[in-house]
Design a protein around this motif. Structure first.
Motif, PDB file in Angstrom:
ATOM      1  N   ASN A 144     -42.031 -59.307  26.048  1.00  0.00           N
ATOM      2  CA  ASN A 144     -41.035 -59.219  27.117  1.00  0.00           C
ATOM      3  C   ASN A 144     -41.780 -59.187  28.438  1.00  0.00           C
ATOM      4  N   PRO A 145     -41.770 -60.268  29.219  1.00  0.00           N
ATOM      5  CA  PRO A 145     -42.529 -60.302  30.470  1.00  0.00           C
ATOM      6  C   PRO A 145     -42.265 -59.112  31.391  1.00  0.00           C
TER       7      PRO A 145
ATOM      8  N   PRO B  58     -33.320 -55.126  28.397  1.00  0.00           N
ATOM      9  CA  PRO B  58     -33.275 -56.450  29.027  1.00  0.00           C
ATOM     10  C   PRO B  58     -34.586 -57.202  28.793  1.00  0.00           C
ATOM     11  N   VAL B  59     -34.481 -58.406  28.248  1.00  0.00           N
ATOM     12  CA  VAL B  59     -35.642 -59.220  27.896  1.00  0.00           C
ATOM     13  C   VAL B  59     -35.588 -60.526  28.679  1.00  0.00           C
TER      14      VAL B  59
ATOM     15  N   TRP C  65     -44.469 -67.557  25.243  1.00  0.00           N
ATOM     16  CA  TRP C  65     -45.791 -68.033  24.847  1.00  0.00           C
ATOM     17  C   TRP C  65     -46.266 -69.155  25.777  1.00  0.00           C
ATOM     18  N   GLU C  66     -45.373 -70.078  26.084  1.00  0.00           N
ATOM     19  CA  GLU C  66     -45.737 -71.199  26.948  1.00  0.00           C
ATOM     20  C   GLU C  66     -46.010 -70.728  28.369  1.00  0.00           C
ATOM     21  N   VAL C  67     -45.217 -69.767  28.846  1.00  0.00           N
ATOM     22  CA  VAL C  67     -45.437 -69.223  30.187  1.00  0.00           C
ATOM     23  C   VAL C  67     -46.785 -68.506  30.253  1.00  0.00           C
TER      24      VAL C  67
ATOM     25  N   ILE D  22     -51.104 -59.655  28.232  1.00  0.00           N
ATOM     26  CA  ILE D  22     -50.570 -60.865  27.609  1.00  0.00           C
ATOM     27  C   ILE D  22     -49.712 -60.515  26.399  1.00  0.00           C
ATOM     28  N   ALA D  23     -50.160 -59.534  25.604  1.00  0.00           N
ATOM     29  CA  ALA D  23     -49.381 -59.146  24.425  1.00  0.00           C
ATOM     30  C   ALA D  23     -48.001 -58.632  24.835  1.00  0.00           C
TER      31      ALA D  23
END
Length: 465
Positions: free
Chosen positions: A40-41, A446-447, A196-198, A34-35
């Motif tokens: 950056n997913p 890339p973020v 954060w919302e995702v 999660i962190a």
């Protein structure tokens, strides 16, 4: 034409491996996952996603199922599309800004909205916008020429300004400069904290739960919708004016009931096109200019192609677009390496099997397009910049869901042709008026923030010609 080199006789440029993210070797424990996801997913996806067709995350019940096999993706997005609807995550993340518009709606509401908007995005209609695209780009070049011989600038900001100007001149005429600036700022603010919302949605936390930036996101969404509501009110006060998307939505009628589209639904769609209509093309152009700055020989080849395609003309025109095959190949390779929308999500509405992996009903399925386009089993030397991948004889070999920067199936991006034509017209015009060089230092990560951003912006050296 004198002074134009034969692009087919130029030796191939040196191999370029532009920046990417380094995935963790193994799936991370949930707190670390999660962190990383919030930062950056793309950093949270384990290496297995780049090598296997299906990867799940979670011990008892998977939180996420990543799918990168083209045949399975075709099944999800086309063949069994009724079993893979849009997700509550999509609606939770996007609805505050975009409402129930064409990007988030489902069922008959989506079909009606798509049918109404589709005529605006036919190929012939879009070609008519090329002069406006060129004009917006020439205005940018004029400002650059006034700055001097060579300077460093953030081309991400410049491309955002230009593509927004195009939208305001074409499908959404009527927005003024102050409102445009407010919309761009609000959209950026909204996306800044969206991971954060995702993450909260993936963990199935309640939508009311606080997270950093949540209040700013709500304020930004409200600001955009207020501006769009004002734009709609102005146009309603001038009946019969224009033939853009606003006018078409106002005059639309439900084929079954004859009812007009509600103001709320019109606002939803105008917000969607304002938001998505400039952001994705801006990011595509930003990454393309970076690649051309890193591969100057390709930049020279494209500039030569543009000069040859223009023939006796001085400006890119609708007829020029089809005479730029090399430019299109470079854009496609840029879209492969840096897809503007790097992730798609779907929901499994029943228990099912994907390549031997059990996927329970209610599971979140993620198609990581960024990874799909770099998958070790699908691409030769996937991290290398190589526009020749998209020579016609090579492109014909790829499954149609191996390269899908605009999605696939009935919900493929309605603006995909608009984006490609716009990117081609803007890029060709830029190369007429400027050279782009790398500073030798900046390597942008890339973020993923719904669109694919370069971390730290995209500073490039611009030399007006």
């Amino acid at each position: 034409m004198v002074g134009v080199r034969d692009v087919n006789t130029i030796p191939p440029p040196e191999k370029l491996y532009p920046p990417t993210v380094q995935p963790p070797e193994r799936a991370l424990p949930l707190p670390r996952f999660i962190a990383r996801f919030i930062r950056n997913p793309l950093q949270a996806l384990p290496r297995a996603v780049y090598t296997e067709p299906v990867v799940t995350y979670g011990s008892k019940r998977p939180l996420v199922t990543w799918v990168t096999d083209p045949a399975l993706i075709e099944r999800i997005l086309l063949k069994d599309v009724e079993h893979f609807p849009k997700t509550p995550l999509d609606r939770r993340v996007l609805t505050p800004m975009l409402g129930n518009g064409i990007l988030t709606a489902e069922g008959e509401s989506w079909r009606w909205q798509r049918k109404i908007a589709s005529p605006m995005f036919r190929y012939a209609e879009i070609l008519a916008y090329v002069p406006a695209m060129v004009e917006a780009t020439e205005q940018l070049l004029d400002t650059w020429k006034q700055r001097g011989h060579a300077f460093t600038t953030d081309v991400e900001d410049a491309m955002t300004e230009t593509t927004f100007s195009v939208i305001a001149r074409t499908v959404l005429a009527g927005i003024d400069e102050t409102e445009a600036s407010a919309v761009k700022h609000a959209a950026r603010t909204y996306l800044d904290r969206i991971s954060w919302e995702v993450a909260a949605a993936i963990l199935r936390l309640p939508p009311t739960m606080w997270h950093p930036g949540k209040a700013n996101m709500r304020t930004s969404a409200k600001e955009v919708r207020t501006i769009v509501e004002r734009l709609l009110a102005q146009r309603r006060a001038q009946p019969g004016s224009g033939n853009d998307l606003v006018a078409r939505l106002i005059s639309a009628r439900d084929p079954a009931t004859g009812e007009q589209m509600s103001d709320a639904t019109i606002v939803d769609n105008l917000a969607t096109f304002l938001f998505a209509g400039h952001e994705t093309t801006a990011k595509a152009l930003t990454w393309t200019l970076y690649l051309l700055a890193r591969a100057p020989q390709w930049q020279d080849r494209l500039r030569d192609e543009v000069r040859h395609a223009l023939r006796t003309s001085q400006r890119v025109s609708p007829g020029t677009i089809e005479r730029l095959p090399l430019t299109l190949r470079v854009l496609k390779e840029s879209l492969r390496l840096y897809p503007p929308a790097p992730v798609m999500t779907r929901l499994a509405n029943q228990d099912l099997d994907l390549a031997g992996t059990h996927v329970p009903r209610g599971s979140l399925i993620v198609i990581p397009i960024f990874v799909l386009h770099r998958h070790q089993r699908l691409w030769d030397d996937p991290g290398r910049f190589d526009p020749d991948r998209f020579l016609p004889e090579n492109e014909a070999k790829y499954p149609r869901t191996q390269f899908m920067p605009f999605g696939f199936g009935p919900r493929i991006c309605i603006g995909s042709s608009f984006a490609l034509i716009e990117a081609t017209a803007i890029l060709a015009t830029l190369l007429q008026g400027a050279r782009f060089e790398w500073d030798g230092r900046h390597a942008p990560e890339p973020v993923s923030r719904v669109t694919l951003r370069p971390k730290g912006g995209m500073p490039l050296i611009v030399k007006p010609l």
